[in-house]
Design a protein around this motif. Sequence first.
Motif, PDB file in Angstrom:
ATOM      1  N   GLY A 112       0.815  -1.209   0.000  1.00 22.79           N
ATOM      2  CA  GLY A 112       0.000   0.000   0.000  1.00 22.79           C
ATOM      3  C   GLY A 112       0.846   1.254   0.000  1.00 22.79           C
ATOM      4  O   GLY A 112       2.040   1.235  -0.308  1.00 22.79           O
ATOM      5  N   ARG A 113       0.193   2.337   0.392  1.00 24.42           N
ATOM      6  CA  ARG A 113       0.853   3.643   0.408  1.00 24.42           C
ATOM      7  C   ARG A 113       0.080   4.569   1.341  1.00 24.42           C
ATOM      8  O   ARG A 113      -1.008   4.262   1.816  1.00 24.42           O
ATOM      9  CB  ARG A 113       0.943   4.214  -1.000  1.00 24.42           C
ATOM     10  N   PHE A 114       0.629   5.738   1.613  1.00 22.75           N
ATOM     11  CA  PHE A 114      -0.015   6.768   2.416  1.00 22.75           C
ATOM     12  C   PHE A 114      -0.680   7.801   1.507  1.00 22.75           C
ATOM     13  O   PHE A 114      -0.323   7.941   0.340  1.00 22.75           O
ATOM     14  CB  PHE A 114       1.011   7.504   3.285  1.00 22.75           C
ATOM     15  N   ASP A 115      -1.627   8.542   2.063  1.00 25.43           N
ATOM     16  CA  ASP A 115      -2.010   9.798   1.441  1.00 25.43           C
ATOM     17  C   ASP A 115      -0.824  10.754   1.554  1.00 25.43           C
ATOM     18  O   ASP A 115       0.054  10.582   2.410  1.00 25.43           O
ATOM     19  CB  ASP A 115      -3.232  10.409   2.127  1.00 25.43           C
ATOM     20  N   PRO A 122       3.310  27.285  -3.891  1.00 22.85           N
ATOM     21  CA  PRO A 122       2.079  27.411  -4.676  1.00 22.85           C
ATOM     22  C   PRO A 122       0.875  26.774  -3.974  1.00 22.85           C
ATOM     23  O   PRO A 122       0.914  25.617  -3.550  1.00 22.85           O
ATOM     24  CB  PRO A 122       2.404  26.667  -5.978  1.00 22.85           C
ATOM     25  N   ALA A 123      -0.215  27.536  -3.855  1.00 29.82           N
ATOM     26  CA  ALA A 123      -1.428  27.009  -3.233  1.00 29.82           C
ATOM     27  C   ALA A 123      -1.988  25.837  -4.027  1.00 29.82           C
ATOM     28  O   ALA A 123      -2.651  24.953  -3.470  1.00 29.82           O
ATOM     29  CB  ALA A 123      -2.464  28.117  -3.116  1.00 29.82           C
ATOM     30  N   MET A 124      -1.703  25.792  -5.314  1.00 33.70           N
ATOM     31  CA  MET A 124      -2.213  24.740  -6.180  1.00 33.70           C
ATOM     32  C   MET A 124      -1.681  23.367  -5.769  1.00 33.70           C
ATOM     33  O   MET A 124      -2.286  22.338  -6.114  1.00 33.70           O
ATOM     34  CB  MET A 124      -1.829  25.043  -7.632  1.00 33.70           C
ATOM     35  N   LEU A 125      -0.585  23.326  -5.018  1.00 30.44           N
ATOM     36  CA  LEU A 125      -0.034  22.037  -4.595  1.00 30.44           C
ATOM     37  C   LEU A 125      -1.012  21.265  -3.710  1.00 30.44           C
ATOM     38  O   LEU A 125      -0.998  20.029  -3.698  1.00 30.44           O
ATOM     39  CB  LEU A 125       1.291  22.236  -3.870  1.00 30.44           C
ATOM     40  N   ARG A 126      -1.863  21.980  -2.976  1.00 30.53           N
ATOM     41  CA  ARG A 126      -2.865  21.290  -2.157  1.00 30.53           C
ATOM     42  C   ARG A 126      -3.866  20.555  -3.043  1.00 30.53           C
ATOM     43  O   ARG A 126      -4.304  19.442  -2.726  1.00 30.53           O
ATOM     44  CB  ARG A 126      -3.572  22.295  -1.247  1.00 30.53           C
ATOM     45  N   VAL A 127      -4.212  21.172  -4.147  1.00 30.97           N
ATOM     46  CA  VAL A 127      -5.130  20.543  -5.098  1.00 30.97           C
ATOM     47  C   VAL A 127      -4.452  19.350  -5.764  1.00 30.97           C
ATOM     48  O   VAL A 127      -5.061  18.289  -5.939  1.00 30.97           O
ATOM     49  CB  VAL A 127      -5.601  21.566  -6.152  1.00 30.97           C
ATOM     50  N   VAL A 128      -3.195  19.523  -6.138  1.00 28.69           N
ATOM     51  CA  VAL A 128      -2.445  18.437  -6.771  1.00 28.69           C
ATOM     52  C   VAL A 128      -2.402  17.227  -5.843  1.00 28.69           C
ATOM     53  O   VAL A 128      -2.622  16.087  -6.272  1.00 28.69           O
ATOM     54  CB  VAL A 128      -1.018  18.895  -7.126  1.00 28.69           C
ATOM     55  N   ALA A 129      -2.138  17.448  -4.550  1.00 29.22           N
ATOM     56  CA  ALA A 129      -2.065  16.335  -3.597  1.00 29.22           C
ATOM     57  C   ALA A 129      -3.404  15.624  -3.481  1.00 29.22           C
ATOM     58  O   ALA A 129      -3.457  14.383  -3.456  1.00 29.22           O
ATOM     59  CB  ALA A 129      -1.615  16.853  -2.231  1.00 29.22           C
ATOM     60  N   ARG A 130      -4.495  16.383  -3.419  1.00 34.81           N
ATOM     61  CA  ARG A 130      -5.819  15.759  -3.341  1.00 34.81           C
ATOM     62  C   ARG A 130      -6.094  14.933  -4.592  1.00 34.81           C
ATOM     63  O   ARG A 130      -6.663  13.832  -4.513  1.00 34.81           O
ATOM     64  CB  ARG A 130      -6.899  16.817  -3.140  1.00 34.81           C
ATOM     65  N   MET A 131      -5.703  15.448  -5.756  1.00 36.23           N
ATOM     66  CA  MET A 131      -5.886  14.707  -6.998  1.00 36.23           C
ATOM     67  C   MET A 131      -5.070  13.417  -6.993  1.00 36.23           C
ATOM     68  O   MET A 131      -5.546  12.359  -7.435  1.00 36.23           O
ATOM     69  CB  MET A 131      -5.472  15.582  -8.180  1.00 36.23           C
ATOM     70  N   MET A 132      -3.833  13.487  -6.498  1.00 37.71           N
ATOM     71  CA  MET A 132      -2.985  12.291  -6.421  1.00 37.71           C
ATOM     72  C   MET A 132      -3.620  11.228  -5.528  1.00 37.71           C
ATOM     73  O   MET A 132      -3.667  10.040  -5.889  1.00 37.71           O
ATOM     74  CB  MET A 132      -1.602  12.667  -5.877  1.00 37.71           C
ATOM     75  N   ASN A 133      -4.112  11.642  -4.359  1.00 32.94           N
ATOM     76  CA  ASN A 133      -4.708  10.699  -3.422  1.00 32.94           C
ATOM     77  C   ASN A 133      -5.964  10.063  -4.004  1.00 32.94           C
ATOM     78  O   ASN A 133      -6.177   8.847  -3.892  1.00 32.94           O
ATOM     79  CB  ASN A 133      -5.017  11.403  -2.100  1.00 32.94           C
ATOM     80  N   TRP A 134      -6.789  10.883  -4.624  1.00 35.99           N
ATOM     81  CA  TRP A 134      -8.027  10.392  -5.229  1.00 35.99           C
ATOM     82  C   TRP A 134      -7.728   9.439  -6.381  1.00 35.99           C
ATOM     83  O   TRP A 134      -8.326   8.360  -6.478  1.00 35.99           O
ATOM     84  CB  TRP A 134      -8.849  11.586  -5.723  1.00 35.99           C
ATOM     85  N   ARG A 135      -6.799   9.827  -7.245  1.00 36.79           N
ATOM     86  CA  ARG A 135      -6.465   8.991  -8.404  1.00 36.79           C
ATOM     87  C   ARG A 135      -5.917   7.635  -7.954  1.00 36.79           C
ATOM     88  O   ARG A 135      -6.254   6.591  -8.523  1.00 36.79           O
ATOM     89  CB  ARG A 135      -5.415   9.703  -9.260  1.00 36.79           C
ATOM     90  N   SER A 136      -5.107   7.640  -6.905  1.00 29.68           N
ATOM     91  CA  SER A 136      -4.521   6.395  -6.422  1.00 29.68           C
ATOM     92  C   SER A 136      -5.595   5.458  -5.874  1.00 29.68           C
ATOM     93  O   SER A 136      -5.552   4.245  -6.116  1.00 29.68           O
ATOM     94  CB  SER A 136      -3.472   6.693  -5.350  1.00 29.68           C
TER      95      SER A 136
END
Length: 229
Positions: A112-115, A122-136
């Motif tokens: 497995g992995r972590f969130d 950049p504030a956009m990095l928070r969105v990128v992280a949420r997208m990564m977690n969701w996609r995974s």
Amino acid sequence: MSRPLLSVVVPLLNERPLLDEVLAEVAHWQARYPAVEWLFVDGGSRDGSRQCLQSAEVTLLDSLPGRARQMNAGAAQAAGQWLLFLHVDTQLNAAAIDALLALCQREKTGWGRFDVRLQGRPAMLRVVARMMNWRSRLTGIATGDMGIFVQRDLFAEIAGYTEQPLMEDIEISKRLRRERWPHCLPQRITSSGRRWESRGVWSTIALMWRLRLQYFLGTPAEQIARRYR
């Protein structure tokens, strides 16, 4: 001394500016979690990284360069029942370690992995992280900055990481999910956003989606690595 429950394998190459902070953090975790073994695998650093690690109370292994090759080298020397592959610029926390150790004690096999949260301006990095977690969660594919963990017998069963110059995390995820779906731990570890900051957030998103699509369509990893660099 009893066999450690978990071995953390950290590949690196020329990361001297990060190491003082990393080693201070590792010393803290070593004192708090004696059931966790730490191994650093250097791929031929020339910036003083190796000398810095030699002076610290950590296990240092040497390897030919290449993240997949280095992680395989670390896994071969690790004593833990489970393996955690951690980027040198990714930070654990107590909640994440506690959750993983509880899983390792509870489960006989798996991976497995972590969130993840991304650290940077950049504030956009928070969105990128949420997208990564969701996609995974949707795909069962983990990226290396999420901290991929796997029970060592399962890792051996699939013959470890394919030693390719890029997309080694995607490749091992594809092979592991054929065996079982990943544990997606919600505890968030912190990974550096320096890749996005240096190339631009939107440019990096577009680049990575394009390269991953090409990989899934069969483009060789060596060709993709040339384009990425």
